[in-house]
Design a protein around this motif. Structure first.
Motif, mmCIF file in Angstrom:
data_model
loop_
_atom_site.group_PDB
_atom_site.id
_atom_site.type_symbol
_atom_site.label_atom_id
_atom_site.label_comp_id
_atom_site.label_asym_id
_atom_site.label_seq_id
_atom_site.Cartn_x
_atom_site.Cartn_y
_atom_site.Cartn_z
ATOM 1 N N THR A 120 -16.968 9.105 10.553
ATOM 2 C CA THR A 120 -18.252 8.412 10.607
ATOM 3 C C THR A 120 -18.225 7.339 11.692
ATOM 4 N N ARG A 121 -19.380 7.089 12.290
ATOM 5 C CA ARG A 121 -19.460 6.017 13.274
ATOM 6 C C ARG A 121 -19.852 4.692 12.624
ATOM 7 N N SER A 122 -19.944 4.705 11.313
ATOM 8 C CA SER A 122 -20.321 3.496 10.590
ATOM 9 C C SER A 122 -19.260 2.413 10.762
ATOM 10 N N MET A 123 -19.712 1.187 10.936
ATOM 11 C CA MET A 123 -18.836 0.016 10.846
ATOM 12 C C MET A 123 -18.990 -0.511 9.429
ATOM 13 N N VAL A 124 -17.961 -0.425 8.639
ATOM 14 C CA VAL A 124 -18.052 -0.717 7.218
ATOM 15 C C VAL A 124 -17.539 -2.123 6.937
ATOM 16 N N ASP A 125 -18.376 -2.899 6.257
ATOM 17 C CA ASP A 125 -17.947 -4.219 5.800
ATOM 18 C C ASP A 125 -17.152 -4.037 4.513
ATOM 19 N N LEU A 126 -15.896 -4.417 4.557
ATOM 20 C CA LEU A 126 -15.007 -4.190 3.417
ATOM 21 C C LEU A 126 -15.506 -4.884 2.153
ATOM 22 N N SER A 127 -16.335 -5.896 2.332
ATOM 23 C CA SER A 127 -16.817 -6.651 1.176
ATOM 24 C C SER A 127 -17.721 -5.826 0.270
ATOM 25 N N ILE A 128 -18.241 -4.670 0.777
ATOM 26 C CA ILE A 128 -19.128 -3.840 -0.040
ATOM 27 C C ILE A 128 -18.427 -3.348 -1.301
ATOM 28 N N PHE A 129 -17.097 -3.244 -1.256
ATOM 29 C CA PHE A 129 -16.357 -2.720 -2.406
ATOM 30 C C PHE A 129 -15.949 -3.816 -3.386
ATOM 31 N N SER A 130 -16.353 -5.045 -3.100
ATOM 32 C CA SER A 130 -15.971 -6.147 -3.987
ATOM 33 C C SER A 130 -16.683 -6.080 -5.332
ATOM 34 N N ASN A 131 -17.754 -5.244 -5.424
ATOM 35 C CA ASN A 131 -18.479 -5.116 -6.694
ATOM 36 C C ASN A 131 -17.817 -4.136 -7.660
ATOM 37 N N LEU A 132 -16.853 -3.385 -7.169
ATOM 38 C CA LEU A 132 -16.136 -2.440 -8.038
ATOM 39 C C LEU A 132 -14.974 -3.199 -8.679
ATOM 40 N N MET A 133 -15.263 -3.795 -9.796
ATOM 41 C CA MET A 133 -14.356 -4.769 -10.387
ATOM 42 C C MET A 133 -13.075 -4.160 -10.951
ATOM 43 N N LEU A 134 -13.079 -2.841 -11.230
ATOM 44 C CA LEU A 134 -11.890 -2.201 -11.799
ATOM 45 C C LEU A 134 -11.015 -1.536 -10.737
ATOM 46 N N LEU A 135 -11.468 -1.570 -9.493
ATOM 47 C CA LEU A 135 -10.781 -0.830 -8.426
ATOM 48 C C LEU A 135 -9.369 -1.375 -8.213
ATOM 49 N N ASP A 136 -8.367 -0.486 -8.275
ATOM 50 C CA ASP A 136 -6.996 -0.919 -7.989
ATOM 51 C C ASP A 136 -6.323 -0.059 -6.921
ATOM 52 N N GLU A 137 -7.011 1.009 -6.441
ATOM 53 C CA GLU A 137 -6.452 1.829 -5.360
ATOM 54 C C GLU A 137 -7.576 2.211 -4.409
ATOM 55 N N LEU A 138 -7.443 1.838 -3.123
ATOM 56 C CA LEU A 138 -8.493 2.072 -2.137
ATOM 57 C C LEU A 138 -7.877 2.552 -0.836
ATOM 58 N N ASP A 139 -8.362 3.715 -0.346
ATOM 59 C CA ASP A 139 -7.906 4.272 0.927
ATOM 60 C C ASP A 139 -9.120 4.475 1.826
ATOM 61 N N LEU A 140 -9.192 3.673 2.911
ATOM 62 C CA LEU A 140 -10.293 3.759 3.878
ATOM 63 C C LEU A 140 -9.758 4.093 5.271
ATOM 64 N N SER A 141 -8.654 4.794 5.347
ATOM 65 C CA SER A 141 -8.030 5.111 6.631
ATOM 66 C C SER A 141 -9.010 5.832 7.559
ATOM 67 N N GLY A 142 -8.921 5.490 8.845
ATOM 68 C CA GLY A 142 -9.738 6.167 9.843
ATOM 69 C C GLY A 142 -11.164 5.682 9.934
ATOM 70 N N ILE A 143 -11.538 4.631 9.201
ATOM 71 C CA ILE A 143 -12.901 4.083 9.221
ATOM 72 C C ILE A 143 -12.861 2.714 9.891
ATOM 73 N N ASN A 144 -13.767 2.468 10.832
ATOM 74 C CA ASN A 144 -13.836 1.161 11.480
ATOM 75 C C ASN A 144 -14.284 0.106 10.472
ATOM 76 N N LEU A 145 -13.453 -0.897 10.284
ATOM 77 C CA LEU A 145 -13.714 -1.896 9.254
ATOM 78 C C LEU A 145 -14.076 -3.250 9.848
ATOM 79 N N LYS A 146 -14.959 -3.914 9.148
ATOM 80 C CA LYS A 146 -15.260 -5.316 9.417
ATOM 81 C C LYS A 146 -14.711 -6.121 8.244
ATOM 82 N N ILE A 147 -13.803 -7.040 8.577
ATOM 83 C CA ILE A 147 -13.152 -7.823 7.529
ATOM 84 C C ILE A 147 -13.474 -9.288 7.743
ATOM 85 N N SER A 148 -14.227 -9.845 6.834
ATOM 86 C CA SER A 148 -14.619 -11.257 6.919
ATOM 87 C C SER A 148 -13.448 -12.150 6.540
ATOM 88 N N PRO A 149 -13.322 -13.311 7.218
ATOM 89 C CA PRO A 149 -12.241 -14.247 6.856
ATOM 90 C C PRO A 149 -12.355 -14.760 5.431
#
Length: 815
Positions: free
Chosen positions: A321-350
């Protein structure tokens, strides 16, 4: 009354003792079990091949078979109802007339993780009361017998990690035997057919398996669409169809009630286009994998995953995908303990904060340029992979202080500096392909997986005096390490050792003999000075042996002692000083190169526990005259022998012809004499053959022209003679492949063969003879009329009494 009660009590006790003393096992059941045991070869504990003691080892004829390991009987009838011989070191085929099939009352049969290599006989259908059947990882092959479809009581079936095949559907209106068998087993609650060679399409009416809870077919070649009817099975909780060839539209269908599906793995297929929003209907999902979904470079609506509030594991790696993904979008998944986003351009806020339960975070190839600061607060983080990014500088010190962190992969970045704070609590550390320098810290002795390849480390290898015998992978190649390989650094569980391309010296440590799990050994391009390590043949699982470019010397064969490497796939001892000859039976015990041998997945190079480990493992090999780097899956399929650049002499062993799976054979730059063995024509998979720079004599065997895969060959600089065979595979080679063999002739060389010159001379002589004959015929033709004319003239001149002018004129007219 007391006396009567005492007698009753004594009678009951004695009767109980008699009952207890009596064997529960029926004689015919015991006999069948013992006969079944004797149908297989079970290695002895002293053979070096047995790691786990088999369950049949303590079976004895004079004991109750119902008390034997792995055997359970019906307490009322004494018949065997369960047989669990998983990991019992059974070696040999399961025969169609096996005594196993006399155990007619079996309800559970587990023969997983044995070496039954062969086909699964149709007789398995005779065990009609089976409820659970497992042949997982038994190295079986061929088609699944249709008789399995008659096991109407079967609730669990596992045939995973074998080599089973199935025919694809040639006609969309006709189901194959395999598909019909699958649909017949309507009582099944669990199916595991993963990692075989099944292909074709799944039947559309999968909902007929109405009791199915567990369905795994990953690692095959199934194609077509995933039947939406699967999602209509209300009992289904686990569905793994990853790593296949499924494509087309992915439809969940109309779910009338809430789905019970909890785990869905459909990654690594051929899905194209947008990810369907209907996935958000599966609100009960705790694990979801859609990796390698080709969205065609389009935009992905990541908000569809926010409806899955129960998600604990989410794999969206390599969605294209050409999407630039803000990693913060997954902060609402409160039970998430395993996440693989390899190969996706990420935006990571400080200021990013992910849910505290994150334990596994894989952000490989995400175009990250700074070390993510939010990780500092991830106190539950166990596994971190930020490999293949663009991060520079030193690793922040706070990373080593994360309390639960055990596995780290920061390879393929631009990290620099020294490693001085590596914690003892780490289990796995991979930092290959960076710019680290300085000495290797002593804390590496506590790690099970350590990969420091392709850096600038220097100094000697640390000595690990407190060896915990837990290390499985140690890769230190392509650095500037010096000194000897210390005995203490090697552990009993070592599976893979790579110290190639350094400046190591001394001898190869003999403590490697204790590494009975060792599969991969690479010490290429060092200064190791030693004789050939014959003692390595005691390692039953050794698959890769690379001693190339060192100072090894002496013979590589021992008189009267065979060198058997049954699992060896790559043998490279090139560019050393080995000498001596090779006996004709030298390659007899090299089974993996002689036939198709299944790979033991228990010991395959990665030692990861369910998580994808990525670490640098490679060797440099010579193929088709050029050096190449072999990486990844090539280790399991590539089979090569390279003994070039030594001082070996004598005949090439005739037994080389039994290595039918060999792809590359390089015996160049030695002192081999004698003829090229015709048995080379048996190497039907051979692609590259180099026999150059030897002292071989005789002719090139014409049989080599039958090797249709042989793309490259080199016979130059020998003493070969005679015509070059006129086979296509040989004639397509460059003339340099036959250069400097004074006796060789014929195409593609310019030199004509003596037979051809003789033929031309004979043709010239025949033409000259024909010309002479023609001259004689012409002379004869001219002579007869001439003679006749002469006689006629003489007769005219002497017989007629006329004027002499008239007589001359008459003679002229006559002639």
């Amino acid at each position: 009354m007391m006396i009567i009660w005492s007698f009753c009590l004594i009678f009951c006790i004695s009767n109980s003792v008699l009952v207890i003393a009596k064997d529960l096992c029926l004689p015919d059941q015991r006999d069948a079990l013992l006969e079944f045991k004797n149908e297989f070869y079970v290695p002895s504990p002293n053979s070096g091949f047995m790691i786990i003691k088999g369950k049949t080892e303590k079976w004895r004829n004079n004991t109750d078979c119902c008390s034997w390991d792995g055997v359970s009987c019906d307490p009322k009838t004494g018949v065997v109802v369960e047989l669990n011989l998983e990991y019992s070191n059974l070696n040999g085929p399961l025969r169609s007339n096996s005594s196993l099939f006399r155990l007619q009352h079996l309800q559970r049969l587990d023969l997983a993780n044995n070496y039954l290599s062969g086909i699964l006989p149709d007789s398995i259908g005779n065990l009609k009361y089976l409820r659970s059947l497992s042949f997982r990882r038994c190295y079986l092959f061929g088609k699944i017998p249709s008789s399995l479809g008659s096991l109407s009581y079967l609730t669990f079936l596992s045939l995973s990690e074998n080599d089973f095949t199935s025919d694809s559907m040639g006609n969309l209106n006709r189901l194959t035997d395999f598909q019909l068998m699958l649909l017949n087993l309507s009582s099944l609650t669990g199916i595991n057919l993963g990692y075989n060679q099944f292909r074709g399409m799944l039947p559309s009416n999968m909902s007929s398996l109405s009791k199915l809870r567990y369905f795994e077919i990953s690692g095959n070649s199934f194609s077509g669409t995933i039947p939406s009817s699967l999602f209509m099975i209300p009992s289904l909780t686990y569905l793994d169809m990853g790593t296949n060839d499924f494509s087309g539209p992915f439809e969940i269908g109309n779910i009338s009630s809430l789905s019970n599906l909890q785990q869905l793995y459909i990654g690594e297929n051929n899905f194209n286009g947008p990810i369907p929003g209907s996935i958000s209907k599966l609100v009960g999902l705790s694990a979801l994998s859609l990796s390698f979904w080709n969205v065609g470079g389009g935009i992905v609506d990541f908000s569809i995953f926010l409806h899955l509030k129960s998600l604990r594991s989410l794999n969206l790696a390599y969605l294209n995908t050409r999407s630039m993904v803000d990693l913060s979008i997954f902060s609402n998944l409160m039970l998430l303990d395993e996440l693989d986003l390899s190969g996706i351009n990420l935006k990571i806020s400080p200021t990013l904060h992910l849910p505290p339960p994150i334990k596994t975070l894989i952000l490989s190839s995400c175009n990250i340029s700074e070390f993510p600061k939010f990780l500092q607060n991830q106190t539950s983080l166990y596994y971190l992979d930020i490999s293949a990014n663009q991060i520079e500088g030193q690793v922040p010190a706070w990373l080593w202080r994360l309390p639960e962190l055990r596995k780290v992969n920061i390879s393929q970045n631009f990290f620099s500096g020294e490693l001085t704070m590596l914690p003892n609590s780490f289990y796995s550390f991979i930092c290959s392909d960076n710019q680290f320098s300085g000495e290797i810290p002593k804390t590496i002795c506590e790690l099970e997986i350590l990969v420091l390849s392709n850096n600038n480390f220097s100094g000697s290898l640390p000595r690990c005096f407190e060896n915990k015998f837990s290390r499985s992978i140690l890769h230190l190649g392509n650095n500037s390490l010096s000194g000897v390989i210390p005995e203490e650094i090697l552990s009993g569980n070592l599976m893979s050792l790579d110290v190639g391309h350094n400046q190591l010296s001394g001898e190869l440590p003999k403590s490697l003999m204790n590494c009975t799990y060792l599969q991969f050994l690479n010490v290429e391009d060092n200064r190791i000075n030693d004789t050939f390590p014959f003692w390595l043949r005691s390692l039953p699982y050794l698959q890769i042996l690379v001693l190339r470019s060192n100072e090894f010397h002496g013979p590589i064969s021992s008189p009267g002692d065979s060198l058997s490497f049954p699992e060896l796939r790559i043998f490279d001892i090139s560019e050393n000083s080995f000498s001596g000859g090779l006996p004709s039976d030298y390659f007899v015990g090299w089974s993996a190169m002689s036939s198709v041998v299944a790979i033991d997945y228990r010991l395959i190079f990665a030692a990861s526990a369910g998580l994808r480990e990525s670490y640098h493992k490679s060797v440099v090999l010579t193929n088709k005259g050029s050096k190449m780097e072999l990486v990844g899956s090539g280790f399991t399929i590539y089979k090569t022998i390279d003994v070039s650049g030594n001082r070996l002499e004598g005949d090439i062993p005739e037994s080389v012809g039994i290595l039918k799976e060999l792809i590359v054979l390089n015996m160049s730059h030695n002192a081999f004499t004698g003829h090229i063995p015709p048995s080379l024509s048996n190497l039907s998979n051979l692609q590259s053959l180099d026999l150059s720079q030897n002292r071989l004599s005789g002719s090139i065997p014409p049989e080599l022209g039958k090797l249709t895969f042989l793309e490259w060959m080199n016979f130059s600089y020998n003493r070969l003679e005679g015509p070059i065979p006129q086979a296509t595979q040989i004639q397509s080679q460059n003339s340099s492949s036959f250069a400097e063999n004074p006796g060789l002739c014929g195409a593609p060389l310019q030199k004509k063969c003596g037979g051809e010159e003789a033929t031309k001379q004979e043709q010239d002589e025949e033409k000259e003879e024909e010309d002479q004959v023609f001259s004689w015929i012409a002379a004869a033709i001219g002579y007869v009329p001439g003679l006749f004319c002469g006689l006629a003239i003489a007769h005219i001149l002497t017989s007629y009494k006329r004027d002499w002018l008239v007589r001359i004129f008459s003679a002229f007219l006559l002639c």
